[in-house]
Design an enzyme around this catalytic site. Structure first.
Site, PDB file in Angstrom:
ATOM      1  N   GLY A 255       1.478  10.987  -3.028  1.00  0.00           N
ATOM      2  CA  GLY A 255       1.827  11.093  -4.439  1.00  0.00           C
ATOM      3  C   GLY A 255       0.622  11.275  -5.339  1.00  0.00           C
TER       4      GLY A 255
ATOM      5  N   GLY B 125     -10.290  24.658   1.326  1.00  0.00           N
ATOM      6  CA  GLY B 125      -9.857  23.311   1.676  1.00  0.00           C
ATOM      7  C   GLY B 125     -10.906  22.489   2.391  1.00  0.00           C
TER       8      GLY B 125
ATOM      9  CG  ASN C 294       0.004   6.413  -5.846  1.00  0.00           C
ATOM     10  OD1 ASN C 294      -0.055   5.508  -6.680  1.00  0.00           O
ATOM     11  ND2 ASN C 294       0.357   7.650  -6.167  1.00  0.00           N
TER      12      ASN C 294
ATOM     13  CE1 TYR D 159       9.012   0.309  -8.338  1.00  0.00           C
ATOM     14  CE2 TYR D 159       8.580  -1.784  -9.437  1.00  0.00           C
ATOM     15  CZ  TYR D 159       8.135  -0.567  -8.954  1.00  0.00           C
ATOM     16  OH  TYR D 159       6.816  -0.221  -9.097  1.00  0.00           O
TER      17      TYR D 159
ATOM     18  CB  ALA E  21      14.229  -5.660  -2.849  1.00  0.00           C
TER      19      ALA E  21
ATOM     20  CE  LYS F 175       6.398   0.038  -5.615  1.00  0.00           C
ATOM     21  NZ  LYS F 175       5.425   0.975  -5.012  1.00  0.00           N
TER      22      LYS F 175
END
Length: 244
Positions: free
Chosen positions: A12, A53, A89, A154, A156, A158
């Site tokens: 992310g 890259g 993340n 949410y 739960a 985390k």
């Protein structure tokens, strides 16, 4: 590619905290590989600056696509020959009373915030164990430490990350891999953009430091955990004392 450059995987990494983490690792001289649902100007600028890259790799992957997540990790390993660090993340916020939350939203939160983390970690961990070194940082939330109305699902997901962190740290510590978690408090991001001025003021009044954290506070904390091998299995609350 120089063999002294650390290879860091960040899920992310296109915006918000993920974007800041990507930029910080690039500024530190690391090789960074990240994925997100879609590209944006930040990602495109990095790709244009590094068309081959050599130090930056991005793919368009939905975090709930486990085959895509596993394939991403394998591509990074083939391309750069190792994975030295992982920052989990990516995640989705979900808010609402439990009785009013759809099963679809519950499933999405569990899949992206927890299952995807486990899948990506498992894929990256094999390379770390082979080298007998590595660092994993899981981005959890202050909501894993303190309950708040409307955040049951949410919280739960985390909180589950914290148990995952502790147990995995015990499991892979003998192989030289550290596993820690960051539990950010309320900080300026998309996830608090909906708060009213009154809600922000109430949070600040309840915070000993009398201010919300910044994205840079979280980035600095992640940098610290990536820099040490003496800390593992811990959760660092970066919340201005909100959970005191």
């Amino acid at each position: 590619m120089s063999s002294d450059k650390r290879v860091v995987v960040i899920s992310g990494g296109s915006r918000g905290l993920g974007q800041a983490l990507v930029q910080d690792r690039l500024d530190a001289g690391d090789i960074v590989a990240t994925f997100s649902r879609s590209s944006n100007s930040f990602i495109e600028q990095l790709r244009e600056a590094d068309p081959n890259g050599e130090r930056f790799h991005w793919e368009a992957i939905e975090g709930t696509d486990f085959d895509g997540v596993r394939g991403f990790a394998m591509t990074v390993l083939r391309r750069y020959k190792r994975i030295d660090a992982l920052i989990n993340n990516a995640g989705v916020g979900i808010e609402g009373l439990l009785t009013m939350t759809s099963e679809r939203d519950i499933h999405q939160a569990l899949t992206l915030n927890l299952e995807s983390v486990i899948v990506l970690t498992r894929a990256c961990l094999k390379a770390m164990i082979a080298e007998r070194r590595g660092s994993i940082v899981n981005i959890s939330s202050v909501n894993a430490l303190r309950g708040h109305k409307g955040l049951a699902v949410y919280s739960a997901t985390k909180a589950a990350l914290l148990g995952f962190t502790r147990s995995l740290a015990s499991e892979v510590g003998p192989q030289g891999v550290t596993v820690n978690a960051i539990a950010p408090g309320f900080f300026e991001s998309d996830m608090v953009g909906h708060l009213t001025d009154a809600q922000r003021a109430r949070i600040i009044r309840r915070t000993p430091m009398r201010a919300m954290c910044t994205t840079q506070d979280i980035v600095d904390s992640v940098r610290f955990l990536l820099s040490t091998r003496a800390i593992t299995g811990q959760t660092l609350a970066v919340d201005g004392g909100f959970t005191c």
